[in-house]
Design an enzyme around this catalytic site. Structure first.
Site, PDB file in Angstrom:
ATOM      1  CG  ASP A 188     -54.401 -44.450   4.498  1.00  0.00           C
ATOM      2  OD1 ASP A 188     -54.264 -45.365   3.527  1.00  0.00           O
ATOM      3  OD2 ASP A 188     -55.202 -44.770   5.365  1.00  0.00           O
ATOM      4  CG  ASP A 234     -55.750 -48.126   8.397  1.00  0.00           C
ATOM      5  OD1 ASP A 234     -54.834 -47.397   7.973  1.00  0.00           O
ATOM      6  OD2 ASP A 234     -56.352 -48.936   7.583  1.00  0.00           O
TER       7      ASP A 234
END
Length: 363
Positions: A188, A234
């Site tokens: 990420d 997420d």
């Protein structure tokens, strides 16, 4: 703005909380066909690599080919997946509304290859009339999304994907969870801060792989178009780790859910910190940059304080709660012997019945 991000946080918490509870009940099922799949340490280690290749491939596709045609193809793909995911999500709730004398007939969809002794089952799917009603209701939402791309329809599909993801994917132990979250932490951060790939794909990708909420809702109503967004990755990735800690709590047999609630609060803290930093620096933030340290660090501190670190890292979910859980060691195929194929299809189409694909995305 406060309404938008507050709503995103609330929507993110719902699939984690209910998905974790449903993962426990599904794990305790005595029906082997209802067992979820378990992610091993090998799967966890290679997942960021696979995700990176997929993300880069999508980025190149958007750069080379027309964005309109790519999104049309993806919309049709997620249209089918979204209907199945939403139908599976609302099915337990809808069962309460059916009267006792409802004519619930059983059906079977069977697709075979060959004949005689060489006949092989490709698809063996059992369903009933109640499932058809749920599919019809979900199809209405699907057509709404396909025609209007409305943010409410997008969120209904996104919540269904997230809930099913937390429910159907299980980590076998805390070490595997740390490997998975650690790898995606690097993934990420690199794709958000190191390149513009993540942000470009997230903004170009017109599919329900993110939750959105309009920041100008109070000004424009349901026709608002300035969205705050949160990728489903997420939600699902920390969610399956939180669900693992809930099963660990249950294995301790202390009638407390200390680690589950700790990680749940840690998730809220990490997501709130993400939103705060994003507005301070006016730049998209990788949510896992803050969620991973919070979701791992907070429960670890509790384990240190209670002297249960050894128990936490020696706990095997697949051995205690999931005695016969099939391990996700390879990508599913559609070939094999009739017996193995039927068993494989049953696992994929039972509990949870429909498979989903989650794509980690940027905040």
């Amino acid at each position: 703005m406060a309404l938008a991000y507050g709503s995103l946080v609330l929507m993110a918490l719902l699939p984690i909380f209910f998905g974790a509870l449903r993962s426990v009940s599904c794990a305790k099922s005595k029906n082997s066909s209802e067992m979820p799949e378990t992610i091993t340490s090998r799967d966890a280690a290679r997942f960021p690599i696979v995700a990176s290749c997929t993300l880069l491939g999508l980025y190149l596709f958007f750069k080379i080919f027309s964005q309109e045609y790519i999104n049309l193809l993806l919309s049709m793909y997620f249209f089918v997946l979204g209907i199945l995911a939403l139908s599976h999500t609302i099915s337990p709730m809808m069962n309460r509304f059916f009267p006792a004398n409802f004519p619930n007939k059983q059906y079977q969809l069977l697709f075979t290859q060959g004949s005689g002794e060489s006949k092989e089952e490709i698809v063996n799917y059992e369903f009933d009339t109640k499932d058809l009603v749920c599919l019809a209701l979900s199809s209405v939402v699907g057509v709404w999304y396909l025609l209007r791309k409305h943010w409410i329809a997008n969120n209904l599909f996104g919540l269904a994907f997230s809930l099913n993801g937390v429910e159907l994917l299980h980590l076998n132990n805390v070490s595997t969870g740390c490997i998975l979250l650690g790898g995606l932490f690097i993934y990420d951060v690199f794709w958000v801060f190191g390149t513009n790939v993540m942000v470009t794909v997230a903004k170009s990708f017109e599919a329900p792989i993110k939750l959105v909420f309009p920041q100008d809702l109070l000004e424009k109503g349901l026709d608002a178009d300035n969205f705050a967004m949160l990728g489903l990755g997420d939600i699902v990735i920390p969610g399956i780790f939180i669900a693992l800690l809930l099963r660990f709590d249950i294995s301790l047999k202390k009638n407390t859910h200390t680690y589950f609630y700790t990680s749940f609060v840690a998730y809220i803290f990490g997501l709130g910190l993400t939103i705060f930093i994003m507005h301070i620096f006016k730049h998209a933030q990788p949510a896992l940059l803050y969620l991973v340290p919070a979701c791992i660090g907070f429960p670890l501190l509790v384990a240190l304080a209670k002297g249960e670190v050894t128990e936490m890292f020696s706990y095997e979910s697949s051995a205690e709660i999931l005695p016969h859980t099939p391990r996700l060691t390879h990508f599913p195929t559609v070939s094999g012997s009739p017996a193995s194929l039927a068993d494989s299809m049953q696992q994929k189409l039972s509990c949870p019945r429909r498979r989903r694909q989650q794509s980690p995305s940027a905040m």
